[in-house]
Motif scaffolding. Structure first.
Motif, PDB file in Angstrom:
ATOM      1  N   UNK B 173      44.759 -26.991  26.649  1.00  0.00           N
ATOM      2  CA  UNK B 173      45.252 -27.585  25.807  1.00  0.00           C
ATOM      3  C   UNK B 173      47.450 -27.211  26.146  1.00  0.00           C
ATOM      4  N   UNK B 174      47.672 -26.363  26.697  1.00  0.00           N
ATOM      5  CA  UNK B 174      48.897 -26.966  27.250  1.00  0.00           C
ATOM      6  C   UNK B 174      49.074 -28.378  27.866  1.00  0.00           C
ATOM      7  N   UNK B 175      48.339 -28.809  28.610  1.00  0.00           N
ATOM      8  CA  UNK B 175      48.578 -30.107  29.264  1.00  0.00           C
ATOM      9  C   UNK B 175      48.654 -30.405  28.536  1.00  0.00           C
ATOM     10  N   UNK B 176      47.241 -30.837  27.482  1.00  0.00           N
ATOM     11  CA  UNK B 176      47.430 -32.028  26.200  1.00  0.00           C
ATOM     12  C   UNK B 176      48.403 -31.607  25.633  1.00  0.00           C
ATOM     13  N   UNK B 177      48.600 -30.402  25.287  1.00  0.00           N
ATOM     14  CA  UNK B 177      50.072 -30.569  24.204  1.00  0.00           C
ATOM     15  C   UNK B 177      51.349 -31.246  24.735  1.00  0.00           C
ATOM     16  N   UNK B 178      51.252 -30.774  26.363  1.00  0.00           N
ATOM     17  CA  UNK B 178      52.768 -31.645  27.499  1.00  0.00           C
ATOM     18  C   UNK B 178      53.038 -33.199  27.003  1.00  0.00           C
ATOM     19  N   UNK B 179      51.729 -33.493  27.220  1.00  0.00           N
ATOM     20  CA  UNK B 179      50.856 -35.100  27.325  1.00  0.00           C
ATOM     21  C   UNK B 179      51.911 -35.809  25.667  1.00  0.00           C
ATOM     22  N   UNK B 183      54.848 -38.344  24.825  1.00  0.00           N
ATOM     23  CA  UNK B 183      54.837 -39.078  24.303  1.00  0.00           C
ATOM     24  C   UNK B 183      55.308 -39.815  22.992  1.00  0.00           C
ATOM     25  N   UNK B 184      55.357 -37.892  22.894  1.00  0.00           N
ATOM     26  CA  UNK B 184      55.908 -38.925  21.259  1.00  0.00           C
ATOM     27  C   UNK B 184      57.954 -38.574  20.872  1.00  0.00           C
ATOM     28  N   UNK B 185      58.308 -38.032  22.484  1.00  0.00           N
ATOM     29  CA  UNK B 185      59.860 -38.828  22.611  1.00  0.00           C
ATOM     30  C   UNK B 185      59.926 -39.555  23.248  1.00  0.00           C
ATOM     31  N   UNK B 186      58.993 -40.532  23.736  1.00  0.00           N
ATOM     32  CA  UNK B 186      59.446 -42.039  24.589  1.00  0.00           C
ATOM     33  C   UNK B 186      59.878 -42.765  23.872  1.00  0.00           C
ATOM     34  N   UNK B 187      60.744 -43.320  24.302  1.00  0.00           N
ATOM     35  CA  UNK B 187      61.992 -44.619  23.769  1.00  0.00           C
ATOM     36  C   UNK B 187      60.715 -45.787  23.215  1.00  0.00           C
ATOM     37  N   UNK B 188      61.096 -45.401  21.850  1.00  0.00           N
ATOM     38  CA  UNK B 188      59.867 -46.856  21.094  1.00  0.00           C
ATOM     39  C   UNK B 188      61.429 -48.319  21.412  1.00  0.00           C
ATOM     40  N   UNK B 189      60.141 -49.373  21.518  1.00  0.00           N
ATOM     41  CA  UNK B 189      61.147 -50.811  20.984  1.00  0.00           C
ATOM     42  C   UNK B 189      62.544 -50.517  20.785  1.00  0.00           C
ATOM     43  N   UNK B 190      63.812 -50.778  21.487  1.00  0.00           N
ATOM     44  CA  UNK B 190      65.035 -50.680  20.670  1.00  0.00           C
ATOM     45  C   UNK B 190      64.954 -49.383  20.218  1.00  0.00           C
ATOM     46  N   UNK B 191      64.752 -48.754  20.049  1.00  0.00           N
ATOM     47  CA  UNK B 191      65.243 -47.541  19.857  1.00  0.00           C
ATOM     48  C   UNK B 191      66.557 -46.893  21.419  1.00  0.00           C
ATOM     49  N   UNK B 192      67.436 -46.045  20.884  1.00  0.00           N
ATOM     50  CA  UNK B 192      68.179 -45.774  21.147  1.00  0.00           C
ATOM     51  C   UNK B 192      68.300 -44.574  22.056  1.00  0.00           C
ATOM     52  N   UNK B 193      67.058 -43.535  20.979  1.00  0.00           N
ATOM     53  CA  UNK B 193      66.768 -41.853  21.771  1.00  0.00           C
ATOM     54  C   UNK B 193      65.743 -41.232  20.832  1.00  0.00           C
ATOM     55  N   UNK B 194      65.300 -40.615  21.380  1.00  0.00           N
ATOM     56  CA  UNK B 194      64.286 -39.770  20.705  1.00  0.00           C
ATOM     57  C   UNK B 194      64.011 -39.248  19.175  1.00  0.00           C
ATOM     58  N   UNK B 195      65.620 -39.533  18.714  1.00  0.00           N
ATOM     59  CA  UNK B 195      65.943 -39.007  17.336  1.00  0.00           C
ATOM     60  C   UNK B 195      65.800 -40.711  16.548  1.00  0.00           C
ATOM     61  N   UNK B 196      64.961 -42.164  17.311  1.00  0.00           N
ATOM     62  CA  UNK B 196      65.836 -42.879  16.129  1.00  0.00           C
ATOM     63  C   UNK B 196      64.376 -43.199  15.560  1.00  0.00           C
ATOM     64  N   UNK B 197      63.257 -42.428  16.169  1.00  0.00           N
ATOM     65  CA  UNK B 197      61.912 -42.654  15.286  1.00  0.00           C
ATOM     66  C   UNK B 197      61.388 -42.784  16.056  1.00  0.00           C
ATOM     67  N   UNK B 198      59.724 -42.248  15.696  1.00  0.00           N
ATOM     68  CA  UNK B 198      58.469 -42.222  16.600  1.00  0.00           C
ATOM     69  C   UNK B 198      57.917 -43.538  17.524  1.00  0.00           C
ATOM     70  N   UNK B 208      44.560 -40.141  22.384  1.00  0.00           N
ATOM     71  CA  UNK B 208      43.387 -39.944  23.583  1.00  0.00           C
ATOM     72  C   UNK B 208      43.318 -39.548  24.919  1.00  0.00           C
ATOM     73  N   UNK B 209      45.040 -40.191  25.143  1.00  0.00           N
ATOM     74  CA  UNK B 209      44.612 -40.187  27.069  1.00  0.00           C
ATOM     75  C   UNK B 209      45.064 -39.046  26.617  1.00  0.00           C
ATOM     76  N   UNK B 210      45.844 -37.968  26.305  1.00  0.00           N
ATOM     77  CA  UNK B 210      46.187 -37.193  26.242  1.00  0.00           C
ATOM     78  C   UNK B 210      44.779 -35.660  26.117  1.00  0.00           C
ATOM     79  N   UNK B 211      43.764 -36.022  25.445  1.00  0.00           N
ATOM     80  CA  UNK B 211      43.171 -35.431  24.755  1.00  0.00           C
ATOM     81  C   UNK B 211      42.376 -35.140  26.062  1.00  0.00           C
ATOM     82  N   UNK B 212      42.001 -36.670  26.457  1.00  0.00           N
ATOM     83  CA  UNK B 212      41.513 -36.976  27.690  1.00  0.00           C
ATOM     84  C   UNK B 212      41.747 -36.116  29.529  1.00  0.00           C
TER      85      UNK B 212
END
Lengths: 327, 744
Positions: B173-179, B183-198, B208-212
């Motif tokens: 579970x810890x591995x999956x949550x870490x993944x 992913x959640x904090x990955x920069x989106x296209x055009x985003x300036x940082x994690x706070x910019x949006x999911x 799903x990849x994290x679950x796997x």
């Protein structure tokens, strides 16, 4: 600055570069094989600085000044420095006019656009110091009355590094007023052959057509000094200058005036390259001619053959450029 | 929104880390503590992260102070509520924070869920949740918020390494949550940082990849060949010194109990009668037998002893009646004790209460009773470990300056009794048999088991109680090299309804001999008259005892059949082929090395590709800078290392001199582009970024043509492929060309 403004600046910089190249090409018709020196002299002119040429006689120092003045429709004057030369011989004198019953100021040769101070180190310190005011403030004060010099104004001083007998070395304050110090050097073989085979230089100078008017030159000067400088470059420039102050081989490092001069020169060089912004290359390319003559090397370092140019090169090699990370 | 989603994940990570304490306390006590300690600080940090009037977040020190206050309040209102009621809160809080880990390390797991112990869980999870939340809120680092949760694991795993259960599902579970967090904090296209949006696209594909990944970790965990015996900090901890738990040795009470046989010591409710152990006495000082047990507190579990081939489990409900002292009776090797707080000696399995037993105390004990066969015993060799060597000591006695003469006499006696015996089991069985026939059972015999008393018992009296028979056997055995000890217990009892009343007359003392691999095997030197049922309703000796005696006799007769002396002490039995054999160390080493190599190769091949992908994204200026860095990486593949004092065009010139003139046609324009993007007032357009990458790719192709694919691959396999250029100047390896600025 908006993008359109950036495009305009780029276009103006391109025009600047064309005019600069035309000017340099015109001068090179008579000062052959010295493109780099010619460009440095023009950078100095467009940065409204003064040039100290340290070289032996007969390598084209006067020709360079005459060619520049001819290319920009400017007046030039030559002042031959000797130990008995008086300050008033340079600045001019006030003479009583019996007709008007008043003193009239008769300007000296320094009131030309380009004043060639030949063998400046042969003049007495008193006479040398007559240049201090006009080089810095671009005016001459005689009997309490200031007399401005024309624009553009540039002093091209020469001194012979070989024959030092009976000379008076320029003081630090005087040296600091020269934007650059260069050495013309002998022309290479091909250039010298072409020099011999070509028309006499004097005749060419007389027939040399002007490339720019004084107004064009003033606009170029104004444009160059408005060029954009990214904030990291200010930091870089200050670091380079500061690196000389802590150097063990120096008795005196570069002054803040050196930094200002380097920035002015770098702006002109950037515009001459067709850029509307300066880059670290501009600073590095001009650091030695702009800074080296202002440094005073310790006697011990001098004995080891060290010079101000070596110290500046070391400073450039030790200060990281504000380039994109990883360079 | 990403920030708050990250907070939810970090809270889950901290809670999962807290649940890892379930091997210390069990899931029930840990779950609510971990949940509260994970959620409250996360919510607090989330609330404090809101903008103030100035628009800046609250300073960290305010969060720090408030979270400390909040933790103290929360732990007081939840875990330490009983301490608050009885006025011991400050002491409980101090002990919980500072000393609970020591107490847990010296307690057999599962540890009792005492409030002071659970404070440790609370503080660890709270700190992890707080640090994770602050990292998630105040930094743009992707994986850093997972690190505090790893700290929680770092505390929970060593403390619970000996505990029941498995952390594998939690680790998955810890591995999956870490993944998910990364992913959640990955920069989106055009985003300036994690706070910019999911960044929904990578998240949608990545969850799903994290679950796997978590499922794979769960499935692969049990088959990964790790060390069979994990590091246990308890092995490094010195157990508390043994306490003087009982003023009177149970062995000294035996004579009195036999003279008053009707006192009910305790009652047993069980489906199967078993011999009860009370005290294990393994040290003889020349006068008395005592115990060297190092008792440690335990919640309910008793560590496992030697694993016999055959065994059966028995569960008994025992109620104390008149049994004095602190020793707690239990059949053979107890495994679990519930209903009575006890301390246990992990070596012998003996149980002791913290205070003298009181009538009415009841507990349930689950024990494992070994069933030795004749084959087991026939092949057994004597143990030679430290405990066995200590069990051969024959001290001279307190204050004695020369060995007592009885020792030599005992040795002659024992040698005579075991004459003709070859193997250790035969000697032990013959000695027991000899004593059974040699002396008579008499409860009126004067008590005592020093050298003199036993000398009288063996030479003149020849009458004795179980105390005499067992202690005499133990001493005789030591004289002929059999490591021995004495155990006091009870056997039989009288049935009363569905319970068996164990009375003082049912006390029994027996000797035990330690064998290699088998552990301590008891022998019975008591004459038949001393162990017959005395009353009609008495419970007969258990089936287990009868089987053991038969096995001992059979093993001894097998040895005699082979002829005395022909099968003298065998070495340790060879481990059976197959199941019991440990996996060779080189298997683990090879697998670990292979995993490391594969992981390394994947990392050095993937890292540059991921780095290039990252450099190609972002605004045009960042893409141009990325193209420049990519070109520098290409130049590094031809051995060109650059100094930070060089300008872009200087690098371009040096690069062209290394790669070829063609390269200057790309490096020069690329240098112009990077200069423009960095120093010009106007921003570069996307086409400029495209051109920069075209130049960079062209440089890459030229470098490949110049250096060759093999050389590039070899350089790619170097560890420096894992690092980017953004870290600044790199030191070139020996033999690598270094370009410096002209003055440097």
């Amino acid at each position: 600055m908006s993008e359109s403004a950036g495009v305009d600046a780029d276009a103006l910089a391109g025009r600047f570069a064309q005019m600069f190249a035309a000017l340099a090409g015109n001068i090179e018709r008579v000062v052959r094989g010295k493109r780099e020196k010619v460009e440095l002299a023009l950078v100095c002119l467009l940065a409204e600085g003064h040039l100290l040429v340290e070289d032996v006689p007969g390598v084209g120092k006067t020709t360079l000044a005459r060619a520049i003045s001819a290319s920009i429709e400017a007046e030039w004057a030559r002042i031959q420095f000797t130990p008995d030369l008086l300050p008033s011989d340079i600045t001019g004198v006030s003479i009583f006019n019996q007709g008007t019953s008043a003193f009239e100021f008769h300007p000296g040769p320094i009131f030309a656009n380009l004043a060639v101070a030949d063998e400046i180190n042969r003049g007495s310190p008193k006479t040398q110091s007559a240049l201090l005011e006009v080089m810095e403030e671009r005016r001459v004060t005689v009997e309490g009355t200031p007399h401005p010099v024309p624009r553009p104004f540039m002093v091209i001083a020469t001194q012979n590094p070989v024959d030092m007998d009976g000379t008076y070395p320029l003081p630090e304050a005087q040296l600091d007023r020269f934007l650059m110090r260069i050495s013309m050097g002998y022309p290479d073989h091909q250039a010298e052959v072409a020099l011999l085979a070509g028309a006499p230089t004097g005749a060419m100078l007389d027939t040399m057509p002007p490339v720019l008017g004084r107004e064009d030159l003033a606009r170029m000067i104004d444009f160059a000094q408005r060029l954009h400088v990214a904030p990291p470059l200010f930091d870089y420039l200050v670091r380079v200058v500061a690196a000389t102050r802590a150097h063990a081989d120096l008795r005196l490092g570069a002054s803040p005036r050196a930094g200002i001069a380097l920035l002015r020169a770098a702006r002109v060089r950037a515009a001459a390259a067709g850029r509307s912004y300066i880059v670290p290359e501009d600073v590095k390319a001009l650091a030695v001619p702009v800074i080296a003559h202002r440094l005073i090397v310790t006697p011990e370092a001098e004995l080891r053959g060290r010079s101000g140019a070596d110290v500046v090169a070391e400073a450039l090699g030790s200060v990281p450029t504000p380039q994109a990370a990883g360079v | 929104m990403t920030r708050y989603a990250s907070l939810a994940v970090t809270a889950c990570l901290a809670a999962v880390a807290g649940l890892a304490f379930h091997r210390v306390f069990g899931v029930g006590p840990v779950a609510p503590v971990a949940a509260v300690a994970a959620v409250v600080p996360t919510v607090l940090s989330g609330l404090l992260s809101g903008p103030r009037k100035s628009g800046d977040p609250w300073p960290l020190w305010i969060s720090l102070v408030l979270t400390v206050v909040a933790w103290a309040g929360t732990v007081t209102g939840t875990v330490l509520r009983p301490a608050l009621a009885d006025g011991t809160l400050p002491r409980a809080l101090r002990d919980g924070v500072l000393s609970s880990w020591k107490a847990i390390l010296t307690t057999l797991l599962p540890a009792p869920a005492e409030p002071e112990y659970l404070v440790l869980v609370s503080v660890v999870v709270w700190l992890a949740a707080f640090a994770s939340a602050e990292l998630a809120l105040r930094t743009s680092l992707r994986a850093a918020p997972c690190v505090p949760a790893l700290g929680g694991w770092a505390v929970a795993l060593p403390l619970g390494v000996d505990g029941p259960g498995s952390n594998l599902p939690l680790a998955a579970a810890a591995v999956a949550l870490t993944a998910v967090l990364v992913l959640l904090r990955a920069d989106g296209p055009g985003a300036d940082g994690p706070g910019a949006g999911v960044a929904w696209r990578p998240l949608a594909a990545g969850v799903p990849a994290a679950a796997v990944l978590g499922a794979l970790a769960f499935a692969a965990g049990p088959v990964v060949p790790v060390g069979a015996r994990p590091y246990d900090p308890r092995e490094q901890v010195q157990a508390p010194p043994p306490q003087q738990r009982d003023g009177v040795s149970p062995l000294d009470r035996v004579g009195g109990w036999l003279l008053r046989p009707g006192e009910v010591m305790f009652t047993v409710r069980s489906g199967r009668p078993e011999q009860q152990r009370l005290a294990v006495l393994d040290r003889f000082d020349g006068v008395t037998w005592s115990s060297t047990a190092r008792f440690v507190p335990t919640g309910s579990r008793v560590p496992e002893g030697p694993r016999p081939g055959e065994r059966h489990e028995v569960e008994q409900h025992i109620t104390i009646r008149d049994l004095p002292g602190v020793w707690v009776p239990a059949p053979d090797r107890p495994r679990r004790v519930e209903g009575l707080p006890v301390a246990v000696d992990p070596e012998s399995g003996a149980l002791a209460a913290g205070r003298p037993l009181r009538p009415g105390q009841a507990y349930r004990v689950t024990s494992v009773v070994p069933e030795w066969t004749a084959e087991d015993l026939a092949a057994a060799a004597l143990a030679t470990d430290a405990e066995a060597r200590a069990a051969l000591d024959l001290p001279w006695g307190p204050g004695a300056t020369e060995p007592p003469v009885q020792i030599a006499e005992f040795r002659r006696f024992a040698e005579a009794a075991t004459r003709g015996a070859g193997s250790p089991i035969e000697k032990a069985a013959l000695l027991a048999e000899y004593l059974r026939r040699y002396a008579a059972y008499d409860v009126t015999a004067p008590p005592g088991h020093g050298y003199r008393q036993l000398d009288y018992f063996l030479s003149e009296g020849r009458r004795g109680t179980p105390e005499h028979f067992a202690t005499a056997y133990a001493l005789l055995a030591r004289t002929i090299g059999l490591p021995s000890r004495v155990v006091v217990g009870f056997r039989g009892g009288q049935r009363a309804g569905d319970t068996v009343q164990v009375r003082s007359g049912d006390v029994l003392v027996w000797p035990e001999i330690k064998f290699e691999d088998l552990g301590w095997i008891r022998f019975n030197p008591l004459p038949d008259s001393g162990r017959r049922s005395k009353e009609d309703d008495s419970v007969a000796a258990g089936e287990t005892e009868q089987k053991l005696e038969q096995a001992q006799k059979a093993a001894a007769s097998q040895q005699r059949g082979e002829g005395p002396g022909q099968n003298a002490e065998k070495g340790p039995r060879e481990p059976a082929a197959g199941g019991g054999s440990p996996t060779p160390w080189w298997v683990f080493t090879s697998v670990a090395a292979a995993v490391l190599v594969i992981g390394y190769v994947l990392a050095v091949l993937l890292a540059p590709a991921l780095r290039k992908r990252r450099r190609r994204t972002g605004p045009p200026a960042a893409r141009i800078t990325g193209a420049w860095h990519q070109a520098l990486d290409h130049l590094a593949d031809v051995g060109l290392s650059t100094a930070r004092t060089l300008t872009a065009h200087e690098v371009a010139r040096f690069g062209a001199s290394s790669v070829g003139a063609d390269a200057h046609g790309h490096l020069g324009p690329l240098a112009d582009l990077v200069n423009h993007s960095r120093f010009a007032a106007s921003h570069p357009d996307p086409r400029a970024a495209d051109r920069a990458w075209e130049h960079s790719d062209a440089v890459g192709r030229l470098v490949t043509a110049r250096a060759g694919r093999v050389r590039r691959l070899r350089r790619r396999l170097h560890p420096r492929s894992l690092t980017g250029r953004s870290g600044g100047e790199r030191r070139p390896p020996a033999g690598r060309r270094r370009v410096r600025s002209p003055g440097g």
